[in-house]
Design a protein around this motif. Structure first.
Motif, PDB file in Angstrom:
ATOM      1  N   GLY A 197     -28.588 -28.126  25.383  1.00  0.00           N
ATOM      2  CA  GLY A 197     -29.187 -27.945  24.226  1.00  0.00           C
ATOM      3  C   GLY A 197     -30.056 -27.173  23.779  1.00  0.00           C
ATOM      4  N   PHE A 198     -30.911 -26.916  24.876  1.00  0.00           N
ATOM      5  CA  PHE A 198     -32.057 -25.696  24.836  1.00  0.00           C
ATOM      6  C   PHE A 198     -31.225 -24.346  24.495  1.00  0.00           C
ATOM      7  N   ASN A 199     -30.107 -24.083  25.143  1.00  0.00           N
ATOM      8  CA  ASN A 199     -29.749 -22.849  24.985  1.00  0.00           C
ATOM      9  C   ASN A 199     -28.740 -22.778  23.753  1.00  0.00           C
ATOM     10  N   LEU A 200     -28.217 -23.909  23.402  1.00  0.00           N
ATOM     11  CA  LEU A 200     -27.476 -23.984  22.107  1.00  0.00           C
ATOM     12  C   LEU A 200     -28.645 -23.409  20.827  1.00  0.00           C
ATOM     13  N   GLY A 201     -29.978 -23.812  21.092  1.00  0.00           N
ATOM     14  CA  GLY A 201     -30.940 -23.349  19.954  1.00  0.00           C
ATOM     15  C   GLY A 201     -31.261 -22.133  20.277  1.00  0.00           C
ATOM     16  N   TYR A 202     -31.454 -21.636  21.453  1.00  0.00           N
ATOM     17  CA  TYR A 202     -32.203 -20.161  22.000  1.00  0.00           C
ATOM     18  C   TYR A 202     -31.144 -19.405  21.423  1.00  0.00           C
ATOM     19  N   GLU A 203     -29.917 -19.563  21.661  1.00  0.00           N
ATOM     20  CA  GLU A 203     -29.081 -18.324  21.207  1.00  0.00           C
ATOM     21  C   GLU A 203     -28.290 -18.074  20.143  1.00  0.00           C
ATOM     22  N   GLN A 204     -28.830 -19.073  18.949  1.00  0.00           N
ATOM     23  CA  GLN A 204     -28.313 -18.789  17.563  1.00  0.00           C
ATOM     24  C   GLN A 204     -28.955 -17.599  17.132  1.00  0.00           C
ATOM     25  N   LEU A 205     -28.438 -16.828  16.305  1.00  0.00           N
ATOM     26  CA  LEU A 205     -29.065 -15.673  15.764  1.00  0.00           C
ATOM     27  C   LEU A 205     -30.034 -15.949  14.630  1.00  0.00           C
ATOM     28  N   PRO A 206     -31.295 -15.991  14.861  1.00  0.00           N
ATOM     29  CA  PRO A 206     -32.337 -16.368  13.779  1.00  0.00           C
ATOM     30  C   PRO A 206     -32.616 -15.270  12.802  1.00  0.00           C
ATOM     31  N   ILE A 211     -35.513  -9.522  11.110  1.00  0.00           N
ATOM     32  CA  ILE A 211     -36.432  -8.916  10.283  1.00  0.00           C
ATOM     33  C   ILE A 211     -37.594  -8.357  11.179  1.00  0.00           C
ATOM     34  N   THR A 212     -37.859  -9.024  12.224  1.00  0.00           N
ATOM     35  CA  THR A 212     -38.591  -8.527  13.194  1.00  0.00           C
ATOM     36  C   THR A 212     -38.275  -7.344  13.679  1.00  0.00           C
ATOM     37  N   ALA A 213     -37.122  -7.052  14.046  1.00  0.00           N
ATOM     38  CA  ALA A 213     -36.182  -5.596  14.535  1.00  0.00           C
ATOM     39  C   ALA A 213     -36.630  -4.684  13.449  1.00  0.00           C
ATOM     40  N   ILE A 230     -29.508  -8.926  18.747  1.00  0.00           N
ATOM     41  CA  ILE A 230     -28.646  -9.098  17.446  1.00  0.00           C
ATOM     42  C   ILE A 230     -27.206  -9.210  17.799  1.00  0.00           C
ATOM     43  N   THR A 231     -26.994  -8.220  18.602  1.00  0.00           N
ATOM     44  CA  THR A 231     -25.571  -7.898  18.956  1.00  0.00           C
ATOM     45  C   THR A 231     -25.231  -8.664  20.124  1.00  0.00           C
ATOM     46  N   VAL A 232     -25.913  -9.275  21.302  1.00  0.00           N
ATOM     47  CA  VAL A 232     -25.523 -10.106  22.147  1.00  0.00           C
ATOM     48  C   VAL A 232     -25.421 -11.469  21.627  1.00  0.00           C
ATOM     49  N   ASP A 233     -26.223 -12.087  20.684  1.00  0.00           N
ATOM     50  CA  ASP A 233     -26.056 -13.349  20.069  1.00  0.00           C
ATOM     51  C   ASP A 233     -25.035 -13.784  19.167  1.00  0.00           C
ATOM     52  N   ALA A 235     -21.996 -14.569  16.777  1.00  0.00           N
ATOM     53  CA  ALA A 235     -21.190 -15.917  16.834  1.00  0.00           C
ATOM     54  C   ALA A 235     -19.777 -15.922  16.967  1.00  0.00           C
ATOM     55  N   ASP A 236     -19.438 -14.734  17.082  1.00  0.00           N
ATOM     56  CA  ASP A 236     -17.723 -14.430  17.451  1.00  0.00           C
ATOM     57  C   ASP A 236     -17.459 -14.669  18.912  1.00  0.00           C
ATOM     58  N   SER A 237     -18.107 -13.710  19.509  1.00  0.00           N
ATOM     59  CA  SER A 237     -17.909 -13.632  21.129  1.00  0.00           C
ATOM     60  C   SER A 237     -19.055 -13.868  21.712  1.00  0.00           C
ATOM     61  N   GLY A 238     -20.203 -13.634  21.268  1.00  0.00           N
ATOM     62  CA  GLY A 238     -21.742 -13.483  22.007  1.00  0.00           C
ATOM     63  C   GLY A 238     -22.152 -14.878  22.328  1.00  0.00           C
ATOM     64  N   HIS A 239     -23.553 -14.624  22.689  1.00  0.00           N
ATOM     65  CA  HIS A 239     -24.151 -15.921  23.471  1.00  0.00           C
ATOM     66  C   HIS A 239     -24.134 -17.424  22.312  1.00  0.00           C
ATOM     67  N   ALA A 240     -24.174 -16.919  20.994  1.00  0.00           N
ATOM     68  CA  ALA A 240     -24.059 -18.160  20.312  1.00  0.00           C
ATOM     69  C   ALA A 240     -22.726 -19.066  20.135  1.00  0.00           C
ATOM     70  N   LYS A 241     -21.750 -18.227  20.457  1.00  0.00           N
ATOM     71  CA  LYS A 241     -20.390 -18.826  20.515  1.00  0.00           C
ATOM     72  C   LYS A 241     -20.423 -19.464  21.919  1.00  0.00           C
ATOM     73  N   GLN A 242     -20.888 -18.595  22.880  1.00  0.00           N
ATOM     74  CA  GLN A 242     -20.704 -19.219  24.260  1.00  0.00           C
ATOM     75  C   GLN A 242     -21.526 -20.495  24.442  1.00  0.00           C
ATOM     76  N   ALA A 243     -22.666 -20.587  23.604  1.00  0.00           N
ATOM     77  CA  ALA A 243     -23.487 -21.867  23.812  1.00  0.00           C
ATOM     78  C   ALA A 243     -22.994 -23.002  23.096  1.00  0.00           C
ATOM     79  N   VAL A 244     -21.997 -22.901  22.144  1.00  0.00           N
ATOM     80  CA  VAL A 244     -21.224 -23.869  21.523  1.00  0.00           C
ATOM     81  C   VAL A 244     -20.036 -24.357  22.488  1.00  0.00           C
ATOM     82  N   ASP A 245     -19.396 -23.126  23.015  1.00  0.00           N
ATOM     83  CA  ASP A 245     -18.418 -23.741  24.095  1.00  0.00           C
ATOM     84  C   ASP A 245     -18.865 -24.343  25.233  1.00  0.00           C
ATOM     85  N   ALA A 246     -20.275 -24.129  25.598  1.00  0.00           N
ATOM     86  CA  ALA A 246     -20.822 -24.758  26.681  1.00  0.00           C
ATOM     87  C   ALA A 246     -20.879 -26.475  26.383  1.00  0.00           C
TER      88      ALA A 246
END
Ligand code: FE2
Length: 478
Positions: A197-206, A211-213, A230-233, A235-246
């Motif tokens: 669950g923590f990973n699911l929250g952390y890996e979504q692109l906020p 804005i920070t970048a 921004i690139t690794v998180d 939602a298509d194939s990155g960490h955000a998607k991996q977090a949902v799959d997990a």
């Protein structure tokens, strides 16, 4: 001596540790059994706090995919509006000046320097397909053992390049996220749904990452650590998607799926505790930061000046021996013309004393501290001239961030030379290779590699080597 009663003893035993203690107990990789136990208790206590918070996660697990897509669209639209406002001449949304941005980098350092830690506890399950996507995420956080891609090393470099290495005086709130991540790292066996669950929250692109970048780049600070996320998180194939799959991969088939989902949701809310990006940015106060710098310097500065130097009739040593009076001291200096507030800092005597290599106070203030002093003097007039202390000092030495990174990432001559040559710099890596060669079986090899891939070790030379070897084994087994 008064001894504590049994009841007092028990009460003290059950008090969760401050986040800072948990953080430093675990961050060095040498935690005792007792410290690990206290970290577990700390995590349980944080989960009780998280349970009282609201979250945007859907009630039903089946809606997770749609929830992620809706989040991506909302962030995209909000960022578009932000860009439109900026292009129409609007002010920066986050950072009022460069010292604000640098203070942010410093304030989130405890979290960023354990980036990815919450997934460490899954490594022993590397052959279990249910956790493949989470382990892949962990390996990517570690740059698969490449120093130029290891997120912790990248953040360390960023802090060093901006003179922001001193971050250990932060409030306890600033250690909460790091303490949670390290506690999850060491207690995945007991808190697996919460890790997911923590990973699911952390890996979504906020939105704040985008804005920070953007604003860091605008202020001349290399945004690579943030743009990389921004690139690794994605939602298509990155960490955000991996977090949902997990979440779906780990969902129990026979056990209580409802309870699993409840715990995942609670773990997700751990992301909301302590000092987080938006609260850190909102809490910056330039005046307070300026006073804090003068207070810190007073400890060493109170014996360093001659009695000849006086401000408002008092010696500088006398002023500095009373840290509580720094506001009165800087006001007296301003009154006597040492600072010309709301003007170009180049017009101020004090700035001239600290900013050039031949200046009397050269080296007293770090690059970060100089930037705070610069912005404090510039005040309301900051927009009328160059806005960075470093560009005021060394205009000819600045390189574009991209060029700098290309040069820094290029292999160094000794690295591309004869690799068989035994030198002291590579002794630890050779020791690891020798140990692996002598390893009796796969279990022994793995336990050696895993110990070196911990949050405390993965960014060291043997840690990076161990990550490279593990990544190859993991890819071959997947
Ligand atoms: Fe990361």
């Amino acid at each position: 001596m008064q001894t504590m009663s049994f009841v007092e003893n028990v009460a003290q035993e059950l008090q969760p540790q401050p986040a800072r203690s948990v953080y430093f107990d675990l961050a060095d990789g040498q935690a005792s059994a007792r410290e690990l136990e206290m970290a577990e208790y700390y995590l349980s206590d944080q989960l009780v706090k998280a349970a009282h918070l609201e979250s945007d996660l859907p009630e039903r697990m089946e809606e997770l995919g749609a929830w992620m897509q809706a989040g991506v669209e909302q962030v995209g639209q909000s960022y578009r509006s932000y860009l439109d406002a900026r292009q129409a001449g609007g002010a920066r949304r986050y950072f009022t000046n460069k010292s604000h941005a640098l203070c942010f980098l410093k304030s989130v350092a405890p979290t960023k320097l354990v980036d990815g830690a919450w997934l460490y506890g899954l490594l022993p399950r590397w052959q279990d397909a249910r956790f493949s996507s989470l382990i892949k995420t962990y390996l990517e956080e570690l740059g698969e053992g490449l120093p130029a891609k290891n997120h912790v090393l990248l953040y360390k470099k960023l802090l060093t390049s901006q003179g922001c290495q001193r971050w250990d005086e932060l409030s306890d709130d600033h250690y909460v996220q790091g303490a949670i991540q390290l506690a999850l790292a060491h207690h995945a066996e007991r808190f697996l749904p919460e890790v997911i669950g923590f990973n699911l929250g952390y890996e979504q692109l906020p939105l704040h990452l985008l804005i920070t970048a953007y604003e860091l780049k605008e202020l001349g600070i290399d945004p690579y650590y943030f743009t990389l996320h921004i690139t690794v998180d994605n939602a298509d194939s990155g960490h955000a998607k991996q977090a949902v799959d997990a979440v779906f991969d780990a969902m129990p088939k026979l056990g209580d799926a409802g309870d699993f989902w409840r715990r995942v949701r609670n773990g997700y809310k751990l992301n909301l505790l302590g000092a987080i990006t938006n609260s850190v940015i909102a809490s910056f106060d330039l005046e307070q930061e300026m006073m804090a710098i003068f207070k810190r310097k007073s400890a060493i500065g109170q014996h360093a000046h001659s009695d000849y130097r006086r401000v408002a009739g008092r010696t500088v040593n006398d002023w500095l021996s009373a840290p509580a009076e720094v506001a009165a001291f800087t006001a007296a200096m301003e009154h006597e013309g040492w600072f010309k507030r709301h003007q170009d800092p180049q017009n101020s005597r004090f700035w001239k004393m600290i900013q050039s290599e031949k200046a009397k106070m050269f080296g007293v203030f770090s690059a970060y501290e100089q930037q705070v002093i610069y912005d404090w003097i510039a005040g309301d007039a900051a927009s009328e001239f160059t806005c960075t202390a470093s560009s005021a000092r060394l205009p000819q030495r600045r390189l574009p961030a991209e060029t700098k990174r290309r040069l820094l990432d290029a292999p160094q001559p000794e690295q591309v030379a004869d690799e068989s040559f035994d030198n002291d710099f590579d002794a630890e890596v050779r020791a690891l290779e020798a140990k692996l060669d002598a390893s009796a079986n796969q279990q022994q090899t793995m336990s050696m590699l895993l110990a070196l891939m911990s949050p405390a070790n993965h960014h060291t030379a043997p840690g990076l080597k161990a990550t490279q070897i593990f990544s190859e084994l993991f890819a071959a087994a997947s």
